[in-house]
Design an enzyme around this catalytic site. Structure first.
Site, PDB file in Angstrom:
ATOM      1  N   GLY A 246      79.469  91.602 -15.910  1.00  0.00           N
ATOM      2  CA  GLY A 246      80.623  91.742 -14.352  1.00  0.00           C
ATOM      3  C   GLY A 246      81.420  90.978 -14.208  1.00  0.00           C
ATOM      4  N   HIS A 247      82.029  90.002 -15.019  1.00  0.00           N
ATOM      5  CA  HIS A 247      82.853  88.961 -15.322  1.00  0.00           C
ATOM      6  C   HIS A 247      83.528  89.447 -16.276  1.00  0.00           C
ATOM      7  CE1 HIS A 247      84.429  84.844 -14.848  1.00  0.00           C
ATOM      8  NE2 HIS A 247      84.316  84.981 -13.293  1.00  0.00           N
ATOM      9  N   PHE A 248      84.667  89.613 -16.435  1.00  0.00           N
ATOM     10  CA  PHE A 248      85.331  90.745 -15.353  1.00  0.00           C
ATOM     11  C   PHE A 248      85.136  91.694 -15.827  1.00  0.00           C
ATOM     12  CE2 PHE A 248      87.265  86.774 -14.379  1.00  0.00           C
ATOM     13  CZ  PHE A 248      87.812  86.897 -13.235  1.00  0.00           C
TER      14      PHE A 248
END
Length: 145
Positions: free
Chosen positions: A45-47
């Site tokens: 989730g990053h990124f």
């Protein structure tokens, strides 16, 4: 104390262990490495679509190698099950991103170590030898009362 003795005494385990190997340690400095494998959970989730290692994880890696490992070495046999390690401050500069599957090298120079307080100047470099972040880390290493 050998570098393997230091790694065994670390109070971390996967997935929160960010030390692969220690290359050199003495009473004034330490150098170690870590490779950020692409399957680490935070990359999901990053990124989205462009994974980058979060700055807080880079800071933690620098603290584990540059402060905790050095602190264990400095304490020697005084480091035991009753030893408490507390991160107290960080002043970091982030210069370049670190991507999945990058191996980084962390080097720390002891500024001072007295009364259980350790302060270090730390630098992280990527595989190309370029600085990706640097700063000053401080922590307390003491025994439970």
């Amino acid at each position: 104390m050998t570098v393997q003795d230091i790694i065994i005494r670390l109070p971390y385990s996967k997935p929160f262990l960010f030390v692969d190997e220690l290359l050199d340690v003495n009473e004034n400095s330490i150098t170690g490495t870590y490779t950020f494998k692409e399957d680490l959970d935070f990359y999901k989730g990053h990124f989205k679509g462009n994974p980058v290692t979060p700055g807080v994880i880079l800071t933690e890696t620098m603290a584990q190698i540059g402060m905790v490992c050095l602190g264990i070495y400095l304490l020697g046999d005084a480091f035991n099950k009753d030893t408490v390690i507390a991160f107290t401050s960080a002043d970091m500069q982030f210069l370049k991103p670190v991507y999945p599957n990058e191996k980084v090298t962390v080097t720390a120079q002891k500024s001072f170590f007295r009364f259980g307080k350790l302060k270090c100047d730390v630098i992280m470099k990527n595989q190309a030898g370029k600085e990706v972040c640097k700063g000053i880390l401080s922590g307390m290493i003491t025994n439970k009362l």
